[in-house]
Design a protein around this motif. Structure first.
Motif, mmCIF file in Angstrom:
data_model
loop_
_atom_site.group_PDB
_atom_site.id
_atom_site.type_symbol
_atom_site.label_atom_id
_atom_site.label_comp_id
_atom_site.label_asym_id
_atom_site.label_seq_id
_atom_site.Cartn_x
_atom_site.Cartn_y
_atom_site.Cartn_z
ATOM 1 N N GLU A 178 0.831 -1.210 0.000
ATOM 2 C CA GLU A 178 0.000 0.000 0.000
ATOM 3 C C GLU A 178 0.861 1.254 0.000
ATOM 4 N N ALA A 179 1.967 1.206 0.738
ATOM 5 C CA ALA A 179 2.889 2.349 0.727
ATOM 6 C C ALA A 179 3.475 2.531 -0.664
ATOM 7 N N GLY A 180 3.810 1.425 -1.316
ATOM 8 C CA GLY A 180 4.325 1.496 -2.676
ATOM 9 C C GLY A 180 3.288 2.047 -3.640
ATOM 10 N N ALA A 181 2.023 1.664 -3.437
ATOM 11 C CA ALA A 181 0.944 2.158 -4.296
ATOM 12 C C ALA A 181 0.791 3.666 -4.174
ATOM 13 N N ARG A 182 0.954 4.183 -2.949
ATOM 14 C CA ARG A 182 0.826 5.631 -2.750
ATOM 15 C C ARG A 182 1.942 6.398 -3.457
ATOM 16 N N LYS A 183 3.080 5.750 -3.624
ATOM 17 C CA LYS A 183 4.220 6.391 -4.288
ATOM 18 C C LYS A 183 4.279 6.083 -5.785
ATOM 19 N N TRP A 184 3.286 5.328 -6.272
ATOM 20 C CA TRP A 184 3.317 4.825 -7.654
ATOM 21 C C TRP A 184 3.575 5.919 -8.674
ATOM 22 N N ARG A 185 2.859 7.035 -8.560
ATOM 23 C CA ARG A 185 2.948 8.096 -9.562
ATOM 24 C C ARG A 185 4.293 8.826 -9.557
ATOM 25 N N GLN A 186 5.091 8.584 -8.543
ATOM 26 C CA GLN A 186 6.430 9.162 -8.550
ATOM 27 C C GLN A 186 7.366 8.376 -9.465
ATOM 28 N N TYR A 187 6.924 7.164 -9.854
ATOM 29 C CA TYR A 187 7.790 6.296 -10.663
ATOM 30 C C TYR A 187 7.175 5.920 -12.010
ATOM 31 N N TYR A 188 5.842 6.054 -12.124
ATOM 32 C CA TYR A 188 5.163 5.746 -13.383
ATOM 33 C C TYR A 188 4.111 6.820 -13.658
ATOM 34 N N THR A 189 3.903 7.137 -14.947
ATOM 35 C CA THR A 189 2.860 8.098 -15.303
ATOM 36 C C THR A 189 1.552 7.390 -15.635
ATOM 37 N N PHE A 190 1.486 6.108 -15.415
ATOM 38 C CA PHE A 190 0.313 5.317 -15.767
ATOM 39 C C PHE A 190 0.150 4.197 -14.744
ATOM 40 N N GLY A 191 -1.019 3.575 -14.741
ATOM 41 C CA GLY A 191 -1.256 2.433 -13.873
ATOM 42 C C GLY A 191 -1.629 2.822 -12.451
ATOM 43 N N ARG A 192 -2.186 1.843 -11.748
ATOM 44 C CA ARG A 192 -2.579 2.026 -10.356
ATOM 45 C C ARG A 192 -2.580 0.666 -9.661
ATOM 46 N N LEU A 193 -1.973 0.581 -8.483
ATOM 47 C CA LEU A 193 -1.916 -0.666 -7.720
ATOM 48 C C LEU A 193 -2.867 -0.581 -6.529
ATOM 49 N N GLU A 194 -3.706 -1.612 -6.355
ATOM 50 C CA GLU A 194 -4.675 -1.626 -5.267
ATOM 51 C C GLU A 194 -4.603 -2.946 -4.515
ATOM 52 N N THR A 195 -4.827 -2.884 -3.196
ATOM 53 C CA THR A 195 -4.970 -4.097 -2.393
ATOM 54 C C THR A 195 -6.445 -4.414 -2.296
ATOM 55 N N VAL A 196 -6.861 -5.554 -2.820
ATOM 56 C CA VAL A 196 -8.271 -5.941 -2.848
ATOM 57 C C VAL A 196 -8.664 -6.664 -1.568
#
Length: 205
Positions: free
Chosen positions: A123-141
């Motif tokens: 979840e911490a990585g998901a919050r930082k996702w946009r700092q490393y990619y301009t696309f995509g989204r990671l979610e914990t289901v």
């Protein structure tokens, strides 16, 4: 089983450049370079560069790429496809590529150090996702530490089927480190390349 004879590298490059407008950070590119040099040696990296040069595709000089510079994300996909074609990689090689990224990435190493569960780390990585990619989204289901499973969803990440194997390696290794498990099992139950609206990974340990 990957059929290497069916990989038309020139066609793959053209399609990836046309359909992949996103960007990723330079550290992801440098990881791919470092990994292949470690696995196949400097000569192996030269084979990759020369193979792509013959097809009119020029790779940036890794020595001149800053970790945080934005690069076309198609570059990462093109390199993975080239690795598979040149070195006759199979699925396990792409999974191993993802597993080893966990030990290279500054971001993931930071989260692994300060968070004690796979859910908190991812979840911490998901919050930082946009700092490393301009696309995509990671979610914990879903997450159940007692039943030892976590379900992750990767949305808006249609790049190349080989990327799915890469992320199986990444997520499996994160969970192993966070839980102390010797070997996590990762199954991709949904995939955009199979007609699903997103990628979904079930990780058990």
């Amino acid at each position: 089983m990957i059929n290497h004879e069916k990989i038309d590298l020139a066609k793959e490059i053209k399609e990836l450049q046309a359909n992949d407008p996103g960007k990723f950070r330079g550290d992801g590119f440098k990881y791919l370079v470092n990994y292949i040099k470690k696995k196949e040696g400097e000569e192996g990296w030269r084979k990759v560069v020369e193979k792509l040069a013959k097809l009119g595709y020029k790779i940036p000089d890794p020595r001149r790429v800053n970790d945080m510079v934005w690069l076309p994300s198609s570059l990462g996909s093109i390199l993975m496809v080239t690795f598979v074609k040149v070195f006759k990689w199979q699925e396990e090689d792409l999974i191993d590529l993802g597993r080893n990224y966990v030990h290279f990435s500054r971001m993931l190493k930071f989260f692994m150090r300060y968070f004690s569960s796979p859910k908190k780390t991812l979840e911490a990585g998901a919050r930082k996702w946009r700092q490393y990619y301009t696309f995509g989204r990671l979610e914990t289901v879903s997450y159940d530490p007692k039943k030892k499973f976590i379900i992750l969803r990767l949305v808006d990440y249609r790049r190349h089927p080989f990327i799915c194997l890469y992320f199986k390696g990444v997520y499996g290794r994160v969970v192993e480190i966070a839980t102390g498990s010797r070997r996590a099992k990762v199954e991709e139950t949904k995939c955009e390349f199979r007609g699903d609206p997103y990628h979904e990974f079930v990780i058990t340990w």
